[in-house]
Write an enzyme that holds these catalytic residues in place. Structure first.
Site, PDB file in Angstrom:
ATOM      1  N   ASP A  16       1.276  13.680  -6.174  1.00 17.48           N
ATOM      2  CA  ASP A  16       1.425  12.489  -5.165  1.00 17.48           C
ATOM      3  C   ASP A  16       0.851  12.391  -4.060  1.00 17.48           C
ATOM      4  O   ASP A  16       0.533  13.308  -3.476  1.00 17.48           O
ATOM      5  CB  ASP A  16       2.876  12.308  -5.210  1.00 17.48           C
ATOM      6  CG  ASP A  16       3.612  11.008  -4.512  1.00 17.48           C
ATOM      7  OD1 ASP A  16       2.845   9.922  -4.780  1.00 17.48           O
ATOM      8  OD2 ASP A  16       4.347  11.127  -3.423  1.00 17.48           O
ATOM      9  N   LEU A  17       0.412  11.082  -3.509  1.00 22.86           N
ATOM     10  CA  LEU A  17       0.098  11.234  -2.313  1.00 22.86           C
ATOM     11  C   LEU A  17       1.065  10.843  -1.055  1.00 22.86           C
ATOM     12  O   LEU A  17       1.346  11.845  -0.122  1.00 22.86           O
ATOM     13  CB  LEU A  17      -1.198  10.155  -2.033  1.00 22.86           C
ATOM     14  CG  LEU A  17      -2.173  10.183  -2.885  1.00 22.86           C
ATOM     15  CD1 LEU A  17      -3.337   9.044  -2.810  1.00 22.86           C
ATOM     16  CD2 LEU A  17      -3.284  11.409  -2.455  1.00 22.86           C
ATOM     17  N   ASP A  18       1.636   9.439  -0.954  1.00 25.78           N
ATOM     18  CA  ASP A  18       2.423   9.126  -0.001  1.00 25.78           C
ATOM     19  C   ASP A  18       3.771  10.068  -0.037  1.00 25.78           C
ATOM     20  O   ASP A  18       4.502  10.063  -0.924  1.00 25.78           O
ATOM     21  CB  ASP A  18       2.994   7.540  -0.167  1.00 25.78           C
ATOM     22  CG  ASP A  18       1.674   6.729  -0.262  1.00 25.78           C
ATOM     23  OD1 ASP A  18       0.605   7.129   0.473  1.00 25.78           O
ATOM     24  OD2 ASP A  18       1.698   5.648  -0.591  1.00 25.78           O
ATOM     25  N   ASP A 188       7.382  14.074  -4.051  1.00 25.69           N
ATOM     26  CA  ASP A 188       8.503  13.907  -3.217  1.00 25.69           C
ATOM     27  C   ASP A 188       9.484  13.236  -4.037  1.00 25.69           C
ATOM     28  O   ASP A 188      10.698  13.163  -3.651  1.00 25.69           O
ATOM     29  CB  ASP A 188       8.170  13.452  -1.851  1.00 25.69           C
ATOM     30  CG  ASP A 188       7.852  11.977  -2.018  1.00 25.69           C
ATOM     31  OD1 ASP A 188       8.615  11.128  -1.146  1.00 25.69           O
ATOM     32  OD2 ASP A 188       6.987  11.583  -2.575  1.00 25.69           O
TER      33      ASP A 188
END
Length: 238
Positions: A16-18, A188
């Site tokens: 995941d990025l954000d 997250d």
């Protein structure tokens, strides 16, 4: 690093990025402020538009088209077009305005302060495994200096429905030519990342950098394979 399930041999990692590779909260807050200012300055008819008005337009679009949320960029473009049409601008001006808005939005959205620890961690991991980004958002890894670590990037909308739907997880495994169970997804969000990855047959790592408790979290559904409090802990797997 806390292990909840035995970890199978790894052949790739997806990320995941954000809020996994960087803190996205200040990025979004600034981007939303700048986006409203852009609209207010773009045309006199929009000078009184505020953030609440824009959010109501987005909500209206989702009521009309429930699946629009899978592509957040298209959803935002359509909301800007609607804002301009509602203020009496013609369709050509509205569409040109939406394009200009999204160009400004993209610049602010990917103006991200990526921690040095993230760069060090991804660089080390990429020496051993192929890395892939899987995102529901619209930040650009290339624009914020992360693009070089990833074999490819999958985005909700162009590449399927948003996580936790299985579309992008399955596409990642297919493009890598690997069985899902040999891939560890790192993220997250307990729903989008942990539940989504495990439901897709992958292994999952929960990045719990805000002191949460899995067993008390309201969105906890499926147990991750591992939990870490900082991204750099992943180098222990090397």
């Amino acid at each position: 690093m806390h292990f909840y399930r035995p970890l199978r041999a790894l052949r790739a990692l997806t990320f995941d990025l954000d809020d996994t590779l960087y803190d996205n909260r200040p990025v979004i807050a600034r981007t939303e402020r700048e986006s409203v200012l852009f609209l207010q300055r773009y045309h006199p008819a929009l000078k009184d538009l505020d953030a609440g008005h824009f959010q109501r337009l987005r909500a209206e679009l989702r009521r009309r088209e429930p699946e629009i949320y899978h592509d957040v960029s298209q959803w935002r473009w359509r909301a800007v077009e609607l804002a301009m049409l509602n203020q009496g601008l013609d369709i050509g001006v509205a569409r040109a305005g939406a394009d200009a808005f999204m160009a400004s939005f993209a610049r602010w959205r990917s103006d991200i302060n990526v921690p040095d620890a993230t760069h060090r961690t991804l660089s080390a991991l990429a020496e051993r495994w192929p890395l892939v980004a899987i995102t529901n958002g619209n930040a650009s890894p290339e624009a914020c200096g992360l693009g070089g670590y990833f074999t490819f990037v999958l985005r909700a909308g162009p590449d399927g429905r948003a996580k936790p739907f299985r579309d992008m997880y399955h596409i990642a495994a297919e493009k890598l030519g690997l069985p899902p169970q040999s891939i560890l997804h790192v993220g997250d969000d307990l729903t989008a990342d942990v539940t989504g990855a495990i439901s897709s047959g992958m292994q999952a790592c929960w990045v719990n950098d805000r002191g949460g408790n899995f067993f008390q979290a309201p969105d906890a559904r499926l147990l991750p394979h591992i939990e870490i409090s900082q991204l750099a802990s992943l180098t222990a797997l090397l």
